[in-house]
Design a protein around this motif. Structure first.
Motif, PDB file in Angstrom:
ATOM      1  N   ALA A 145       9.989  -8.738  -5.072  1.00  0.00           N
ATOM      2  CA  ALA A 145       9.088  -8.182  -6.085  1.00  0.00           C
ATOM      3  C   ALA A 145       8.629  -6.787  -5.654  1.00  0.00           C
ATOM      4  N   ILE A 146       8.288  -6.636  -4.353  1.00  0.00           N
ATOM      5  CA  ILE A 146       7.806  -5.337  -3.870  1.00  0.00           C
ATOM      6  C   ILE A 146       8.926  -4.304  -3.936  1.00  0.00           C
ATOM      7  N   LYS A 147      10.127  -4.753  -3.529  1.00  0.00           N
ATOM      8  CA  LYS A 147      11.266  -3.849  -3.462  1.00  0.00           C
ATOM      9  C   LYS A 147      11.611  -3.283  -4.833  1.00  0.00           C
ATOM     10  N   TYR A 148      11.549  -4.117  -5.853  1.00  0.00           N
ATOM     11  CA  TYR A 148      11.977  -3.682  -7.180  1.00  0.00           C
ATOM     12  C   TYR A 148      10.829  -3.141  -8.030  1.00  0.00           C
ATOM     13  N   SER A 149       9.604  -3.184  -7.488  1.00  0.00           N
ATOM     14  CA  SER A 149       8.466  -2.686  -8.269  1.00  0.00           C
ATOM     15  C   SER A 149       8.357  -1.182  -8.128  1.00  0.00           C
ATOM     16  N   PRO A 150       8.016  -0.499  -9.214  1.00  0.00           N
ATOM     17  CA  PRO A 150       7.769   0.939  -9.095  1.00  0.00           C
ATOM     18  C   PRO A 150       6.396   1.178  -8.455  1.00  0.00           C
ATOM     19  N   ALA A 151       6.159   2.415  -8.020  1.00  0.00           N
ATOM     20  CA  ALA A 151       4.859   2.746  -7.452  1.00  0.00           C
ATOM     21  C   ALA A 151       3.782   2.551  -8.513  1.00  0.00           C
ATOM     22  N   ASP A 152       2.549   2.318  -8.063  1.00  0.00           N
ATOM     23  CA  ASP A 152       1.391   2.153  -8.953  1.00  0.00           C
ATOM     24  C   ASP A 152       1.558   1.000  -9.932  1.00  0.00           C
ATOM     25  N   SER A 153       2.223  -0.069  -9.523  1.00  0.00           N
ATOM     26  CA  SER A 153       2.340  -1.199 -10.443  1.00  0.00           C
ATOM     27  C   SER A 153       1.608  -2.399  -9.845  1.00  0.00           C
ATOM     28  N   THR A 154       1.641  -3.476 -10.571  1.00  0.00           N
ATOM     29  CA  THR A 154       0.914  -4.668 -10.142  1.00  0.00           C
ATOM     30  C   THR A 154       1.878  -5.839 -10.010  1.00  0.00           C
ATOM     31  N   SER A 178       5.079 -12.445 -10.658  1.00  0.00           N
ATOM     32  CA  SER A 178       5.646 -11.605 -11.713  1.00  0.00           C
ATOM     33  C   SER A 178       5.348 -10.144 -11.407  1.00  0.00           C
ATOM     34  N   ASP A 179       6.374  -9.337 -11.548  1.00  0.00           N
ATOM     35  CA  ASP A 179       6.231  -7.918 -11.221  1.00  0.00           C
ATOM     36  C   ASP A 179       6.476  -7.078 -12.470  1.00  0.00           C
ATOM     37  N   GLN A 180       6.307  -5.768 -12.312  1.00  0.00           N
ATOM     38  CA  GLN A 180       6.537  -4.860 -13.434  1.00  0.00           C
ATOM     39  C   GLN A 180       7.741  -3.984 -13.125  1.00  0.00           C
ATOM     40  N   GLY A 181       8.687  -4.576 -12.422  1.00  0.00           N
ATOM     41  CA  GLY A 181       9.882  -3.837 -12.014  1.00  0.00           C
ATOM     42  C   GLY A 181      10.910  -3.794 -13.114  1.00  0.00           C
ATOM     43  N   ARG A 182      12.154  -3.721 -12.702  1.00  0.00           N
ATOM     44  CA  ARG A 182      13.206  -3.478 -13.678  1.00  0.00           C
ATOM     45  C   ARG A 182      13.848  -4.763 -14.205  1.00  0.00           C
ATOM     46  N   ASP A 193       0.825  -1.212   0.000  1.00  0.00           N
ATOM     47  CA  ASP A 193       0.000   0.000   0.000  1.00  0.00           C
ATOM     48  C   ASP A 193       0.857   1.258   0.000  1.00  0.00           C
ATOM     49  N   LEU A 194       1.967   1.193   0.724  1.00  0.00           N
ATOM     50  CA  LEU A 194       2.822   2.379   0.815  1.00  0.00           C
ATOM     51  C   LEU A 194       3.261   2.846  -0.559  1.00  0.00           C
ATOM     52  N   LYS A 195       3.418   1.894  -1.491  1.00  0.00           N
ATOM     53  CA  LYS A 195       3.840   2.263  -2.840  1.00  0.00           C
ATOM     54  C   LYS A 195       2.687   2.139  -3.827  1.00  0.00           C
ATOM     55  N   ASP A 196       1.479   1.986  -3.305  1.00  0.00           N
ATOM     56  CA  ASP A 196       0.295   1.780  -4.149  1.00  0.00           C
ATOM     57  C   ASP A 196       0.499   0.631  -5.133  1.00  0.00           C
ATOM     58  N   ILE A 197       1.126  -0.421  -4.628  1.00  0.00           N
ATOM     59  CA  ILE A 197       1.317  -1.597  -5.484  1.00  0.00           C
ATOM     60  C   ILE A 197       0.105  -2.499  -5.307  1.00  0.00           C
ATOM     61  N   HIS A 198      -0.440  -2.926  -6.432  1.00  0.00           N
ATOM     62  CA  HIS A 198      -1.612  -3.791  -6.378  1.00  0.00           C
ATOM     63  C   HIS A 198      -1.171  -5.253  -6.416  1.00  0.00           C
ATOM     64  N   LEU A 199      -1.690  -6.040  -5.461  1.00  0.00           N
ATOM     65  CA  LEU A 199      -1.372  -7.473  -5.463  1.00  0.00           C
ATOM     66  C   LEU A 199      -2.515  -8.190  -6.157  1.00  0.00           C
ATOM     67  N   ASN A 200      -2.195  -8.857  -7.232  1.00  0.00           N
ATOM     68  CA  ASN A 200      -3.225  -9.561  -7.993  1.00  0.00           C
ATOM     69  C   ASN A 200      -3.073 -11.060  -7.741  1.00  0.00           C
ATOM     70  N   LEU A 201      -4.019 -11.612  -6.983  1.00  0.00           N
ATOM     71  CA  LEU A 201      -3.918 -13.028  -6.618  1.00  0.00           C
ATOM     72  C   LEU A 201      -4.720 -13.897  -7.572  1.00  0.00           C
ATOM     73  N   ASP A 202      -4.060 -14.867  -8.149  1.00  0.00           N
ATOM     74  CA  ASP A 202      -4.744 -15.771  -9.059  1.00  0.00           C
ATOM     75  C   ASP A 202      -4.463 -17.195  -8.566  1.00  0.00           C
TER      76      ASP A 202
END
Lengths: 460, 221
Positions: free
Chosen positions: A367-376, A392-396, A332-341
């Protein structure tokens, strides 16, 4: 291998020793039975031969100064009662054969002996048992020495003896087999308490260091006492090192927490950007050292536990759900959305819950550490031949670093020097899944951005 | 919001209280279990922050007695122990969450927020300005028939503006509230979030105003 060859089971040693004893006893039994039986048969023949000779001797009479004999039929027929053997006889008076086979040898006996003399000789190509008996027959004024010799072949005796031998053999073999079988049971029951002890020790979980209390025979008491002593020492030593780690962690982390919080307070009250940057660097250094300490301790714990898994039934759906709940505030601090499937049905496996939590937590933390804000960040759990947990993240991503190398200790992606990390997260996850016969799969995301890490665990 | 901090390390306790005070929270301190027991009997706290290793006992015992007495106050354990099994055991004993020392204060705040939200909240989280009701616990913004759900950073930004309407907040101050120490972001990053909040406020009686060269403030339309 050498050790394995030297390892002889008590059970087999007992069985072999008892079998050898049984074999020796069977042999002795066999020899004794045969000797007694043959002796008895031979004695019977001797008795009948003597009786036959006596009845012949009794039939001697003198007539006109000459010794005469009316050979009694019974004297020879009684010999036929024991076997169909050939019978020979010779009556000699004053060295003159009165009747019978005159080539039948007279056993060299004391002439004046009135007792029957037995001997075993060969006559006409067959072994014969011979009895010689002297009798004085009165012929008027002087007595004449008459020798009665009766011989019988020993074929019947041989047949009897072979019959006795075969039944003695059968009995001895039977005795040996029964004794061997009983020795198997005896050995089994002798090692049963040992097996029970072994089971009660091996069935324990890796953390069960309670003393052994199973019922044991008195011979095993010293061994079990020694084992319990060892367990007590091990328990004490483990407790000491656990206490040490807890104490060390406490003593390091508490002052670091003070430093960090105070630095934050100071940071908020500062105005000059240059000073703010310095404090910021300080806070990062604190974070880095505490993270390294934490990860090193966790890695030590994981290495220790992977040697002996504390296996329980775990539902991977619950496990992933719990960890997501746990990291949600950080996301939440980085507005990262966790998508559980996650698959709907439970995904039960046998595994060490602490280790699996650690693995999943480390991957998700990365995954959280390397993800940018507002990502999933997408978490999925698929069930095929095995369970596949994918993050899977949308990081670098890994910036061209070889994903296979990232599981090595202290190895990090090529593009992450600005983010605090110890290079142990993937190592921990890799060790955990390998201890569960699974594997770790690291690749760039399909969409081209971000990392995709899968933990694959076999369905148990 | 009133918190109780049970922590035997006085420097850490003091630093934490100062840090909480910066964001306008009132925190009472207890240095051992005995004074913690006294405090919870006299004051109704919204949240308890509990250390595990305390001079007169184990924080876990406090946790157990609290739950056995049907204590409803949520508890977050502050632990210096790193063993995962230890962390799991505090959750089993009835802790609502835990955080490992040293921690990012923003993370502690986020965990407090999450725990309080799960708890259901006690209506005093609502702040009013113009025709807007802002509920920081639920993360909602209401005006007229309109209800807007807020994302975390929007919420934290609005918390700052609602704490003192009409006051000008410097960009750097807002950035410190929104971004962690691990993030390297430019000053422009804050504009993105201000932009989003402006969109959510559109149609209401309030707006975020740019004060050129200084920062932003929330004013009535």
């Amino acid at each position: 291998m050498e050790l394995g060859q030297k390892r002889r089971s008590i059970r087999w040693r007992l069985v072999i020793q008892l079998s050898i004893i049984a074999a020796v006893m069977s042999l002795a039994f066999f020899l004794a039975v045969r000797a007694v039986a043959e002796q008895a048969a031979a004695d019977t023949q001797d008795d009948i031969l003597a009786a036959s000779a006596t009845s012949i001797a009794d039939a001697l009479y003198s007539e006109r100064g000459e010794v005469r004999l009316e050979l009694p039929y019974s004297a020879l027929s009684m010999l036929g009662t024991i076997s169909e053997d050939q019978v020979f006889y010779r009556i000699v008076a004053n060295d003159v054969t009165l009747t019978g086979y005159d080539d039948l040898a007279i056993p060299a006996a004391q002439d004046h002996s009135r007792t029957p003399v037995f001997s075993t000789t060969t006559y006409r190509g067959a072994e014969v048992r011979t009895v010689a008996m002297s009798r004085a027959v009165s012929t008027g004024n002087l007595a004449q020495d008459v020798t009665v010799v009766v011989a019988q072949t020993r074929l019947g005796l041989a047949a009897t003896s072979s019959r006795i031998t075969s039944s003695a053999t059968a009995v001895a073999v039977g005795f040996f087999l029964v004794a061997t079988l009983l020795s198997l049971f005896a050995a089994q029951s002798a090692v049963t308490p040992l097996n029970r002890l072994t089971k009660s020790v091996t069935r324990r979980g890796p953390n069960d260091l309670r003393p052994v209390v199973s019922e044991i025979p008195s011979e095993l008491v010293p061994l079990v006492d020694a084992l319990n002593g060892f367990l007590a020492r091990l328990r004490a030593s483990l407790t000491r090192s656990e206490e040490f780690i807890v104490e060390a962690a406490h003593r390091i982390r508490t002052p670091l927490a003070t430093v960090r919080t105070q630095a934050e307070v100071v940071y908020r009250q500062m105005e000059k950007p240059k000073n703010k940057r310095s404090v910021r660097e300080m806070i990062r250094a604190v974070d880095e050292s505490s993270r390294s300490a934490g990860q090193l301790l966790e890695h030590a714990m994981v290495s220790l536990r992977t040697d002996q898994l504390d296996t329980q039934e775990i539902d991977l759906v619950d496990l992933m759900g719990d960890i997501c709940e746990r990291v949600r505030p950080t996301c939440d601090l980085k507005d990262i959305h966790l998508n559980l499937d996650l698959c709907a049905q439970p995904a039960k496996i046998l595994g060490d819950p602490i280790l699996l939590q650690s693995a999943v937590h480390n991957i998700l933390d990365n995954a959280i550490k390397y993800s940018p804000a507002d990502s999933t960040i997408t978490l999925s759990l698929e069930k095929g031949d095995s369970y596949r947990m994918t993050f899977s993240d949308q990081g670098r991503g890994f910036g061209g670093a070889d994903p296979a190398n990232l599981v090595h200790r202290f190895t990090r992606g090529a593009n992450v020097s600005d983010i605090i990390g110890s290079g142990l997260g993937l190592t921990i996850a890799d060790e955990v899944v390998r201890a569960h016969n699974g594997y770790l799969e690291i690749k760039q995301n399909k969409e081209g951005i971000g990392a995709c890490v899968s933990l694959v665990l076999p369905v148990s | 919001m009133r918190f109780l901090l049970v922590e035997d390390n006085r420097q850490l306790a003091k630093a934490l209280c100062e840090r909480f005070a910066l964001d306008g929270h009132v925190v009472d301190r207890a240095h051992d279990l005995t004074s913690a027991q006294t405090s919870i009997r006299t004051v109704a706290y919204d949240l308890i922050l509990l250390d595990i290793m305390l001079p007169d006992g184990d924080g876990r015992d406090f946790l157990k007695t609290h739950r056995n007495r049907q204590g409803k106050t949520p508890i977050i354990v502050l632990t210096a122990r790193s063993e995962i099994s230890d962390r799991i055991s505090v959750l089993d004993l009835g802790a609502d969450d835990y955080i490992i020392k040293p921690f990012d204060f923003a993370e502690l705040e986020a965990r407090c927020r999450a725990v309080l939200r799960r708890q259901g909240g006690s209506g005093n989280n609502e702040k009013k300005f113009a025709d807007i009701i802002f509920d920081s616990n639920k993360g909602t913004l209401c005006f007229g028939e309109h209800v807007e759900d807020l994302r975390n950073r929007e919420l934290r930004l609005l918390e700052v503006f609602f704490s003192s309407p009409n006051q000008i907040f410097a960009k750097t101050y807002l950035m410190d509230r929104l971004f962690s120490f691990a993030e390297d972001v430019s000053e422009n990053a804050i504009e993105v979030y201000v932009g989003r909040v402006r969109k959510k406020l559109a149609g209401s009686g309030a707006k975020i105003e740019t004060v050129r060269g200084i920062g932003y403030r929330m004013v009535q339309n």
